[in-house]
Enzyme design. Structure first.
Site, PDB file in Angstrom:
ATOM      1  N   GLY A  94      -5.818  -6.696   5.692  1.00 37.37           N
ATOM      2  CA  GLY A  94      -6.194  -8.040   5.239  1.00 37.37           C
ATOM      3  C   GLY A  94      -5.955  -8.237   3.754  1.00 37.37           C
ATOM      4  N   LYS A 116      -2.869 -13.051  -6.744  1.00 36.12           N
ATOM      5  CA  LYS A 116      -2.931 -11.626  -6.420  1.00 36.12           C
ATOM      6  C   LYS A 116      -3.630 -10.908  -7.569  1.00 36.12           C
ATOM      7  CE  LYS A 116      -0.109  -7.726  -4.876  1.00 36.12           C
ATOM      8  NZ  LYS A 116       1.234  -7.319  -4.414  1.00 36.12           N
ATOM      9  N   ASP A 128     -10.876  -2.614  -5.640  1.00 39.34           N
ATOM     10  CA  ASP A 128     -11.564  -3.504  -6.581  1.00 39.34           C
ATOM     11  C   ASP A 128     -10.998  -4.924  -6.551  1.00 39.34           C
ATOM     12  OD1 ASP A 128      -9.116  -3.125  -7.736  1.00 39.34           O
ATOM     13  OD2 ASP A 128      -9.863  -2.086  -9.524  1.00 39.34           O
ATOM     14  N   GLY A 129      -9.945  -5.138  -5.745  1.00 35.60           N
ATOM     15  CA  GLY A 129      -9.382  -6.484  -5.639  1.00 35.60           C
ATOM     16  C   GLY A 129      -8.607  -6.923  -6.869  1.00 35.60           C
ATOM     17  N   ARG A 179       1.504 -16.092  -6.546  1.00 39.17           N
ATOM     18  CA  ARG A 179       2.637 -15.993  -5.629  1.00 39.17           C
ATOM     19  C   ARG A 179       2.759 -17.285  -4.829  1.00 39.17           C
ATOM     20  NH1 ARG A 179       2.265 -10.280  -2.447  1.00 39.17           N
ATOM     21  NH2 ARG A 179       0.418 -11.189  -1.469  1.00 39.17           N
ATOM     22  N   ARG A 186       2.282 -12.172   8.083  1.00 41.24           N
ATOM     23  CA  ARG A 186       2.965 -10.879   8.220  1.00 41.24           C
ATOM     24  C   ARG A 186       3.011 -10.470   9.685  1.00 41.24           C
ATOM     25  NH1 ARG A 186       1.209  -8.473   2.993  1.00 41.24           N
ATOM     26  NH2 ARG A 186       0.582 -10.301   1.804  1.00 41.24           N
ATOM     27  N   ASP A 255       2.432  -4.395   7.684  1.00 39.55           N
ATOM     28  CA  ASP A 255       1.604  -5.396   6.997  1.00 39.55           C
ATOM     29  C   ASP A 255       2.327  -5.948   5.767  1.00 39.55           C
ATOM     30  OD1 ASP A 255       0.915  -2.538   6.283  1.00 39.55           O
ATOM     31  OD2 ASP A 255      -0.001  -3.549   4.577  1.00 39.55           O
ATOM     32  N   ASN A 256       3.471  -5.383   5.437  1.00 37.80           N
ATOM     33  CA  ASN A 256       4.250  -5.896   4.309  1.00 37.80           C
ATOM     34  C   ASN A 256       5.516  -6.609   4.778  1.00 37.80           C
ATOM     35  OD1 ASN A 256       2.390  -4.857   2.506  1.00 37.80           O
ATOM     36  ND2 ASN A 256       3.514  -2.956   2.169  1.00 37.80           N
TER      37      ASN A 256
HETATM   38  P1  AMP Z   1      -0.450  -2.649  -0.122  1.00 36.19           P
HETATM   39  O1  AMP Z   1      -0.330  -1.180  -0.210  1.00 36.19           O
HETATM   40  O2  AMP Z   1      -0.436  -3.365  -1.432  1.00 36.19           O
HETATM   41  O3  AMP Z   1       0.472  -3.282   0.877  1.00 36.19           O
HETATM   42  O4  AMP Z   1      -1.934  -2.920   0.409  1.00 36.19           O
HETATM   43  C1  AMP Z   1      -2.403  -2.456   1.645  1.00 36.19           C
HETATM   44  C2  AMP Z   1      -3.782  -3.008   1.842  1.00 36.19           C
HETATM   45  O5  AMP Z   1      -4.659  -2.533   0.820  1.00 36.19           O
HETATM   46  C3  AMP Z   1      -3.887  -4.515   1.813  1.00 36.19           C
HETATM   47  O6  AMP Z   1      -4.903  -4.887   2.702  1.00 36.19           O
HETATM   48  C4  AMP Z   1      -4.291  -4.792   0.393  1.00 36.19           C
HETATM   49  O7  AMP Z   1      -4.922  -6.035   0.239  1.00 36.19           O
HETATM   50  C5  AMP Z   1      -5.251  -3.625   0.125  1.00 36.19           C
HETATM   51  N1  AMP Z   1      -5.353  -3.295  -1.303  1.00 36.19           N
HETATM   52  C6  AMP Z   1      -4.422  -2.708  -2.061  1.00 36.19           C
HETATM   53  N2  AMP Z   1      -4.855  -2.581  -3.332  1.00 36.19           N
HETATM   54  C7  AMP Z   1      -6.107  -3.086  -3.378  1.00 36.19           C
HETATM   55  C8  AMP Z   1      -7.082  -3.255  -4.384  1.00 36.19           C
HETATM   56  N3  AMP Z   1      -6.889  -2.857  -5.664  1.00 36.19           N
HETATM   57  N4  AMP Z   1      -8.263  -3.828  -4.055  1.00 36.19           N
HETATM   58  C9  AMP Z   1      -8.479  -4.246  -2.803  1.00 36.19           C
HETATM   59  N5  AMP Z   1      -7.605  -4.117  -1.798  1.00 36.19           N
HETATM   60  C10 AMP Z   1      -6.417  -3.552  -2.068  1.00 36.19           C
HETATM   61 MG    MG Z   2       0.691  -5.096   1.251  1.00 34.04          MG
END
Ligand code: AMP
Ligand code: MG
Length: 487
Positions: A94, A116, A128-129, A179, A186, A255-256
């Site tokens: 998510g 983002k 940490d979002g 973005r 996805r 998911d990407n």
């Molecule tokens: P990604 O590796 O960027 O494709 O992210 C995979 C999942 O991890 C997705 O659900 C992202 O929203 C979540 N995610 C990645 N980095 C963070 C972060 N710093 N804080 C919260 N969620 C994250």
């Molecule tokens: Mg991702």
């Protein structure tokens, strides 16, 4: 803090995805970001959105894009998806560090906006979002660079920085990228509801993709199959673009993968310097699952995951497989089309595939610089077709070779092939960029941004937005990577 005056005229928000409501989206608010400042903005995207030239001045949008003020009319929410990561089912993921603002009507059609790095959401798990300045600059520059290269991608409007500290491998500062894309849906969205035994939700997503995003709109038969067929083709085309330009995505998890065939979620990506089909740009990818030459096949694997999810609404595995099977052929066709364009060819010859593979074989064994080779070859063909003698026309190309004889033999074949392609050189100059976002260029821009100087980010953006132009004042950015870049 000023309240946003907003854009004039005020944008019209349509919010088609937001209107799907639960269980697709969860209303949520961004977490304020202290002392935000502009790092960079894409005026080119603002123009495409139909915004006035002074969109960033006095509109209050800095506070909006930092997540400190609501954008009037927006409806912030996070969406849920799941996915396969490195070939393994990862369950629920998510929008953990992306927050949707909703969808706006624009001259490019409806566009969704996302912040983002705007703080935790219900899907942040242990994260940490936040996003850091480094990754935000990389995503921002690469999105706009890919777009200028004609490669389907999500876009990026701006990077907003802040002194707020974020802990990664070291302490870095926070940033938010805005973005923009027609949709951020996805493969993982479909997988999520299929895995959670919610076929009616999968059906709603299919319906949304079909009627709102136009996926498989004109095909007949079951909507899910029409949609899948379209996604198969878009994915094949996107992969063909990546392979032709030498782009390694690095994290092709389902998911990407964008349902629209857009390059999405820029992480450890890399434009190859020295050509190596086995190149791995993600240091956590120890098996090389996402190595450069594997990308097209991974695209196919990911499409199977989507096909599997669609089984929730069309209980016909044979029909789904029948739509997945043409992918390798479709990819091959798109790829040959791209490679022919790189060679300046408009006609199709039976021997083209052989000719291209012979070149790649030499490039692999010589580890020639991908971008420089193609650009010098373009200039060489242009000079030769303008009447220069072969030897001098091709010298900058042959100068690159460690092994001359196989290159000389190949160039001979190329000249033969180009006899009835009189404008090849001119076309090559429009298909082989002088500038790509090499890792070391991003790194230099990031380092100076981290010390508070954003000039290189902004200049690099400008150059990457017209990558086929000469930009004589930035010659160094088209040069070989420095020694330190390989470490
Ligand atoms: P990604 O590796 O960027 O494709 O992210 C995979 C999942 O991890 C997705 O659900 C992202 O929203 C979540 N995610 C990645 N980095 C963070 C972060 N710093 N804080 C919260 N969620 C994250
Ligand atoms: Mg991702």
């Amino acid at each position: 803090m000023r309240s946003p005056k907003g854009l004039h005229p005020a944008p019209h928000w349509s919010h088609r995805y937001v209107r799907l409501g639960a269980p697709f989206v969860t209303p949520w608010q961004p977490t304020p970001l202290p002392a935000p400042h502009w790092v960079a903005r894409s005026d080119a995207l603002a123009r495409d959105l139909g915004w006035p030239d002074d969109w960033a001045e006095d509109s209050g949008l800095l506070d909006v894009l930092a997540g400190n003020q609501p954008w009037p009319g927006s409806e912030p929410c996070a969406s849920v998806y799941s996915g396969h990561q490195f070939g393994v089912w990862a369950g629920q993921l998510g929008d953990g560090r992306a927050l949707g603002l909703g969808e706006m009507e624009t001259p490019m059609g409806p566009q969704e906006f996302q912040l983002k790095g705007a703080g935790p959401t219900p899907f942040s798990r242990r994260g940490d979002g936040r996003a850091v300045l480094r990754s935000s600059i990389r995503e921002f520059l690469c999105s706009e660079a890919m777009h200028a290269l004609g490669i389907p991608t999500t876009r990026a409007l701006a990077v907003v920085g802040s002194p707020a500290k974020v802990l990664r491998e070291s302490i870095e500062t926070a940033a938010v990228v805005t973005r923009v894309a027609p949709s951020f849906i996805r493969f993982g969205h479909f997988e999520h509801f299929a895995a959670n035994d919610q076929p009616e939700a999968v059906a709603k997503l299919v319906e949304f993709g079909r009627t709102q995003l136009g996926l498989g709109l004109h095909a007949t038969g079951p909507a899910a199959l029409a949609l899948l067929q379209d996604v198969v083709d878009r994915t094949a085309l996107m992969l063909a673009h990546w392979q032709a330009v030498g782009f390694c995505h690095g994290v092709m998890n389902t998911d990407n993968m964008s349902i629209l065939g857009l390059t999405l979620d820029y992480g450890p990506f890399q434009f190859m310097d020295a050509y190596d089909s086995g190149h791995i740009c993600n240091h956590t990818d120890t098996q090389g699952r996402y190595a450069f030459a594997r990308q097209p096949r991974i695209g196919h694997w990911n499409l199977h995951a989507l096909g599997q999810a669609l089984m929730a609404v069309v209980d016909d595995a044979d029909a789904i497989l029948a739509l997945l099977d043409p992918y390798p052929t479709l990819f091959q066709q798109h790829w040959l089309g791209q490679m022919r364009a790189k060679l300046g060819c408009v006609q199709t010859h039976a021997g083209d595939s052989d000719l291209i593979h012979a070149l790649l074989e030499w490039m692999q064994s010589d580890r020639v610089d991908h971008t420089i080779f193609w650009r010098r070859l373009s200039h060489a063909v242009l000079r030769w077709q303008s009447g220069a003698p072969v030897e001098s026309a091709f010298e900058p190309v042959t100068d690159l070779a460690l092994q001359r004889p196989p290159l000389d033999a190949w160039l001979q074949r190329l000249r033969q092939r180009l006899i009835d392609e009189p404008d090849a050189g001119t076309r090559m100059m429009r298909h082989n960029p002088k500038f790509v976002l090499r890792n070391h260029l991003a790194e230099l821009a990031i380092r100076s941004a981290q010390s508070g100087d954003f000039a290189m980010v902004r200049d690099l953006l400008e150059v990457l937005q017209s990558p086929y132009d000469e930009h004589p004042t930035h010659e160094a950015w088209a040069d070989f990577p420095p020694e330190w870049a390989s470490h």
